[in-house]
Scaffold this motif. Structure first.
Motif, PDB file in Angstrom:
ATOM      1  N   CYS A  86       0.843  -1.202   0.000  1.00 24.83           N
ATOM      2  CA  CYS A  86       0.000   0.000   0.000  1.00 24.83           C
ATOM      3  C   CYS A  86       0.878   1.252   0.000  1.00 24.83           C
ATOM      4  CB  CYS A  86      -0.921   0.018   1.218  1.00 24.83           C
ATOM      5  SG  CYS A  86      -1.866   1.551   1.365  1.00 24.83           S
ATOM      6  N   THR A  87       0.582   2.178  -0.938  1.00 33.19           N
ATOM      7  CA  THR A  87       1.356   3.421  -1.009  1.00 33.19           C
ATOM      8  C   THR A  87       0.593   4.599  -0.388  1.00 33.19           C
ATOM      9  OG1 THR A  87       0.465   3.995  -3.172  1.00 33.19           O
ATOM     10  CG2 THR A  87       2.492   2.693  -3.161  1.00 33.19           C
ATOM     11  N   HIS A  88      -0.599   4.316   0.145  1.00 32.36           N
ATOM     12  CA  HIS A  88      -1.416   5.347   0.781  1.00 32.36           C
ATOM     13  C   HIS A  88      -1.753   6.485  -0.168  1.00 32.36           C
ATOM     14  CE1 HIS A  88      -1.082   3.488   4.759  1.00 32.36           C
ATOM     15  NE2 HIS A  88       0.113   3.120   4.338  1.00 32.36           N
ATOM     16  N   CYS A  89      -2.049   6.136  -1.429  1.00 36.51           N
ATOM     17  CA  CYS A  89      -2.430   7.190  -2.370  1.00 36.51           C
ATOM     18  C   CYS A  89      -3.850   7.649  -2.083  1.00 36.51           C
ATOM     19  CB  CYS A  89      -2.274   6.727  -3.817  1.00 36.51           C
ATOM     20  SG  CYS A  89      -3.375   5.407  -4.351  1.00 36.51           S
ATOM     21  N   GLY A  90      -4.740   6.687  -1.806  1.00 31.03           N
ATOM     22  CA  GLY A  90      -6.123   7.056  -1.492  1.00 31.03           C
ATOM     23  C   GLY A  90      -7.109   6.799  -2.617  1.00 31.03           C
ATOM     24  N   ALA A  91      -6.652   6.129  -3.685  1.00 29.51           N
ATOM     25  CA  ALA A  91      -7.549   5.850  -4.821  1.00 29.51           C
ATOM     26  C   ALA A  91      -8.759   5.020  -4.388  1.00 29.51           C
ATOM     27  CB  ALA A  91      -6.788   5.130  -5.929  1.00 29.51           C
ATOM     28  N   CYS A  92      -8.611   4.227  -3.326  1.00 27.76           N
ATOM     29  CA  CYS A  92      -9.672   3.327  -2.859  1.00 27.76           C
ATOM     30  C   CYS A  92     -10.825   4.063  -2.174  1.00 27.76           C
ATOM     31  CB  CYS A  92      -9.078   2.322  -1.885  1.00 27.76           C
ATOM     32  SG  CYS A  92      -8.056   3.092  -0.586  1.00 27.76           S
ATOM     33  N   ILE A  93     -10.531   5.253  -1.674  1.00 29.17           N
ATOM     34  CA  ILE A  93     -11.471   5.898  -0.746  1.00 29.17           C
ATOM     35  C   ILE A  93     -12.867   6.088  -1.339  1.00 29.17           C
ATOM     36  CG2 ILE A  93     -11.933   8.085   0.449  1.00 29.17           C
ATOM     37  CD1 ILE A  93      -8.948   8.042   1.223  1.00 29.17           C
ATOM     38  N   THR A  94     -12.935   6.612  -2.560  1.00 27.97           N
ATOM     39  CA  THR A  94     -14.268   6.847  -3.130  1.00 27.97           C
ATOM     40  C   THR A  94     -14.809   5.626  -3.875  1.00 27.97           C
ATOM     41  OG1 THR A  94     -13.277   7.805  -5.121  1.00 27.97           O
ATOM     42  CG2 THR A  94     -13.908   9.325  -3.372  1.00 27.97           C
ATOM     43  N   ILE A  95     -13.975   4.593  -4.019  1.00 31.93           N
ATOM     44  CA  ILE A  95     -14.418   3.376  -4.687  1.00 31.93           C
ATOM     45  C   ILE A  95     -15.235   2.505  -3.736  1.00 31.93           C
ATOM     46  CG2 ILE A  95     -13.604   1.194  -5.725  1.00 31.93           C
ATOM     47  CD1 ILE A  95     -13.250   3.753  -7.480  1.00 31.93           C
ATOM     48  N   ARG A 108      -2.399  12.029   6.484  1.00 31.43           N
ATOM     49  CA  ARG A 108      -2.915  11.592   5.174  1.00 31.43           C
ATOM     50  C   ARG A 108      -2.645  10.103   4.953  1.00 31.43           C
ATOM     51  NH1 ARG A 108      -6.295  15.334   3.913  1.00 31.43           N
ATOM     52  NH2 ARG A 108      -6.335  14.620   1.774  1.00 31.43           N
ATOM     53  N   LYS A 109      -2.565   9.364   6.042  1.00 33.70           N
ATOM     54  CA  LYS A 109      -2.422   7.920   5.937  1.00 33.70           C
ATOM     55  C   LYS A 109      -3.798   7.327   5.634  1.00 33.70           C
ATOM     56  CE  LYS A 109      -0.421   4.171   8.566  1.00 33.70           C
ATOM     57  NZ  LYS A 109       0.370   3.775   9.704  1.00 33.70           N
ATOM     58  N   PRO A 128      -4.233   0.945  -7.433  1.00 34.90           N
ATOM     59  CA  PRO A 128      -3.127   1.016  -8.408  1.00 34.90           C
ATOM     60  C   PRO A 128      -1.919   0.116  -8.075  1.00 34.90           C
ATOM     61  CG  PRO A 128      -4.040   3.192  -8.035  1.00 34.90           C
ATOM     62  CD  PRO A 128      -4.660   2.281  -7.015  1.00 34.90           C
TER      63      PRO A 128
ATOM     64  N   THR B 273       2.619  -0.145 -11.226  1.00 33.88           N
ATOM     65  CA  THR B 273       1.266   0.297 -10.912  1.00 33.88           C
ATOM     66  C   THR B 273       0.314  -0.098 -12.037  1.00 33.88           C
ATOM     67  OG1 THR B 273       2.175   2.112  -9.624  1.00 33.88           O
ATOM     68  CG2 THR B 273      -0.069   2.409 -10.424  1.00 33.88           C
ATOM     69  N   SER B 274      -0.914  -0.473 -11.666  1.00 34.94           N
ATOM     70  CA  SER B 274      -1.918  -0.936 -12.631  1.00 34.94           C
ATOM     71  C   SER B 274      -3.152  -0.051 -12.552  1.00 34.94           C
ATOM     72  CB  SER B 274      -2.320  -2.372 -12.302  1.00 34.94           C
ATOM     73  OG  SER B 274      -1.167  -3.187 -12.196  1.00 34.94           O
ATOM     74  N   SER B 350     -10.749  11.575  -4.227  1.00 31.16           N
ATOM     75  CA  SER B 350      -9.708  10.575  -3.998  1.00 31.16           C
ATOM     76  C   SER B 350      -8.430  11.092  -4.633  1.00 31.16           C
ATOM     77  CB  SER B 350     -10.052   9.257  -4.703  1.00 31.16           C
ATOM     78  OG  SER B 350     -10.829   8.430  -3.892  1.00 31.16           O
ATOM     79  N   SER B 351      -7.304  10.670  -4.080  1.00 32.40           N
ATOM     80  CA  SER B 351      -6.036  11.080  -4.664  1.00 32.40           C
ATOM     81  C   SER B 351      -5.322   9.875  -5.262  1.00 32.40           C
ATOM     82  CB  SER B 351      -5.156  11.708  -3.590  1.00 32.40           C
ATOM     83  OG  SER B 351      -3.875  11.975  -4.121  1.00 32.40           O
ATOM     84  N   SER B 354       0.351   9.959  -3.453  1.00 34.23           N
ATOM     85  CA  SER B 354       0.381   9.720  -2.005  1.00 34.23           C
ATOM     86  C   SER B 354       1.031  10.881  -1.267  1.00 34.23           C
ATOM     87  CB  SER B 354       1.146   8.435  -1.697  1.00 34.23           C
ATOM     88  OG  SER B 354       1.316   8.304  -0.296  1.00 34.23           O
ATOM     89  N   LEU B 356       1.234  11.141   2.007  1.00 31.71           N
ATOM     90  CA  LEU B 356       2.038  10.545   3.091  1.00 31.71           C
ATOM     91  C   LEU B 356       3.456  10.257   2.608  1.00 31.71           C
ATOM     92  CD1 LEU B 356       1.517   8.895   6.026  1.00 31.71           C
ATOM     93  CD2 LEU B 356       1.899   6.988   4.499  1.00 31.71           C
TER      94      LEU B 356
END
Lengths: 136, 402
Positions: A86-95, A108-109, A128, B273-274, B350-351, B354, B356
């Protein structure tokens, strides 16, 4: 014998206008608890239900759902996060339909609340770095 | 108070340089004022960790016995095709390359679980990579087939060379249509179901040096966990993009081409990354130090998320059709609040970048400089700025006459 299962229903656009859940109650005597719903007429819909009732009726209800063209996904699995990936990007949040992911405001974790997860699996392919793993 | 890079390096060598991150400098500037902050601070470190498709690596795998000319032949690394149109045993692996047998979007949306970015990450992680090659054979390079394991430890050079990284600002992607859109900006839910953005905002390198006054060709940077350099301006570099009163671009603007020795980089900062329904790429960690040479430069680094605006773009119609329309502008402060307003609707955000990890990169770079391990470089040439008049051009198609 009574059963109670969590299921995810994927509605094709032509089905979203129909009173499917109502029939589960009326025709099969099942009870339901809606965990999450995103259904609008004429569009693809998603409904996460906890469906309970007598085994025989439950099976009939599921058969009915299958015949309508609704795709049923069982939730008797588990989703876990590979913390190293996990890179903690946050793409999952709204999914996530149940808001199982949240950002810790200060760092921002991305936090994953396993208890909120209903194992629909939407995050698995949307992640991702592919950090979410679905176990069968 | 003007300082020079040589003076700052002298302080770094003595372990006396004052280094803060681009996040920390915001409050310091507010508290002490620009003038005092500029006097006290020597370097501001920035960071970003985002999918960057313009990434790839040149590898020289060494000569086999007998020799084989890979140039002009077909070469695969873990079944991912690499570019061979260069010297005999040099190849280039691009982040977005896919195995020939990947179904792509034939089963929509394609999963794209493994590609060039994944190979680069495994290579950096020190894993053995399967190389298979077919060549045409020449008098001096007689061999026609090669199958071998290679390892980054054994090959001659492994050079990360990204032609476009670290975009200065980017679109916020939404979907106005009534079906899911699978994009390089992530999965976009129908009817403004979500808004995806991709920038570290106030920590992002080029947003802290909006006019490229310190970042230039030859600037030494944190790249993929090791040391790298700015090689050139990146492709699609667009310095003439619309800017705010603070000089910060309100659209995608400048970009960087960066280069560095892959052998000293780390797999946690170069992540395969995918993107569902779109393809494969590489998430790259970049951190750029900004020398505080003047009050003006400190003022630029003190920019906060509230002062950086990004355009909201519909990726169901406007983006694919290359229409210029935007649905409005939002600040990174609004984006990071978790919700933005688009066409009167409350849209969750959503971003893909990252924050962090961006903070971590800026902090690592700060530590390197504080310990005297990382000296700053003087750019050898500037990046094209506003005065260059350069703007990113669209393709004008012309019919090919028979």
């Amino acid at each position: 014998m009574n059963v109670s299962r969590r299921i995810v229903l994927h509605f094709p656009p032509n089905m979203t206008g129909q009173p499917v859940v109502c029939r589960l109650v009326k025709d099969f005597g099942l009870t339901f608890n809606i965990i999450r719903a995103s259904v609008s007429p004429g569009q693809e819909g998603l409904l996460i239900l906890e469906l309970s009732g007598e085994r025989k009726n439950y099976d009939k209800g599921i058969k009915y759902l299958t015949e309508t063209g609704i795709e049923i996904q069982s939730l008797s699995q588990d989703v876990v996060r590979d913390e190293a990936k996990c890179t903690h990007c946050g793409a999952c949040i709204t999914i996530c339909p149940t808001e199982a992911f949240a950002l810790e405001p200060k760092t921002r974790k991305v936090l994953f609340d396993h208890n909120k997860c209903v194992v629909c699996g939407l995050c698995v392919k949307a992640c991702p770095p592919r950090a979410m793993i679905l176990y069968f | 108070m003007a300082k020079t890079i040589a003076e700052i390096n002298e302080k770094i060598r003595k372990g006396k340089a004052v280094v803060v991150t681009a996040e920390e400098v915001i409050d310091i500037a507010k508290e002490k004022g620009i003038r005092k902050a500029a006097e006290e601070i020597d370097v501001v470190t920035t960071g970003t960790f985002s999918p960057m498709c313009g990434s790839g690596a040149f590898l020289n795998i060494g000569h086999s016995k007998p020799r084989i000319k890979l140039g002009g032949g077909k070469v695969y690394l873990n079944d991912v095709p690499v570019y061979t149109g260069i010297a005999a045993v040099d190849v280039f692996i691009g982040a977005t390359a896919l195995p020939d047998d990947d179904p792509r979007n034939k089963f929509y949306p394609g999963e794209f679980n493994y590609g060039g970015g994944s190979v680069i990450q495994e290579l950096v992680a020190g894993k053995d990579i399967r190389l298979t090659a077919a060549a045409y054979g020449t008098d001096c390079y007689p061999r026609k087939k090669l199958e071998t394991l290679i390892n980054i430890r054994d090959i001659n050079e492994a050079i990360l060379f990204d032609v476009r990284n670290a975009y200065q600002n980017y679109n916020v992607a939404v979907n106005l249509s009534d079906k899911v859109r699978y994009t390089y900006m992530g999965v976009l839910k129908p009817n403004l179901g979500n808004a995806n953005y991709c920038s570290a905002g106030q920590l992002s390198p080029l947003l802290n040096d909006p006019y490229y006054k310190t970042i230039g060709v030859g600037t030494k940077i944190f790249l993929g966990g090791g040391i790298g350099y700015v090689a050139w301006h990146g492709t699609q570099h667009n310095p003439t993009a619309l800017r705010g009163d603070n000089g910060v671009p309100r659209r995608g603007a400048g970009t960087l081409a960066v280069i560095g020795d892959l052998k000293q980089m780390k797999p946690e900062w170069l992540v395969g990354t995918s993107m569902l329904g779109y393809g494969c790429t590489l998430t790259v960690g970049i951190g750029v130090p900004i020398p505080i040479l003047s009050e003006e430069i400190l003022r630029y680094t003190a920019v906060s998320d509230a002062g950086i605006l990004a355009p909201v773009v519909d990726y169901s119609e406007a983006y694919p059709q290359r229409e210029p329309d935007i649905l409005g502008e939002v600040s990174y402060a609004e984006l990071k609040s978790g919700h933005i307003k688009v066409q009167g609707k409350d849209v969750p955000t959503s971003s893909l970048s990252s924050y962090l990890k961006a903070v971590e990169i800026a902090s690592i770079l700060r530590k390197w400089i504080e310990k005297g391990e990382f000296l700053l470089t003087e750019p050898v040439a500037p990046l094209p700025g506003v005065e260059s008049g350069i703007s990113s051009k669209p393709l004008k198609e012309r019919p090919i006459a028979e």
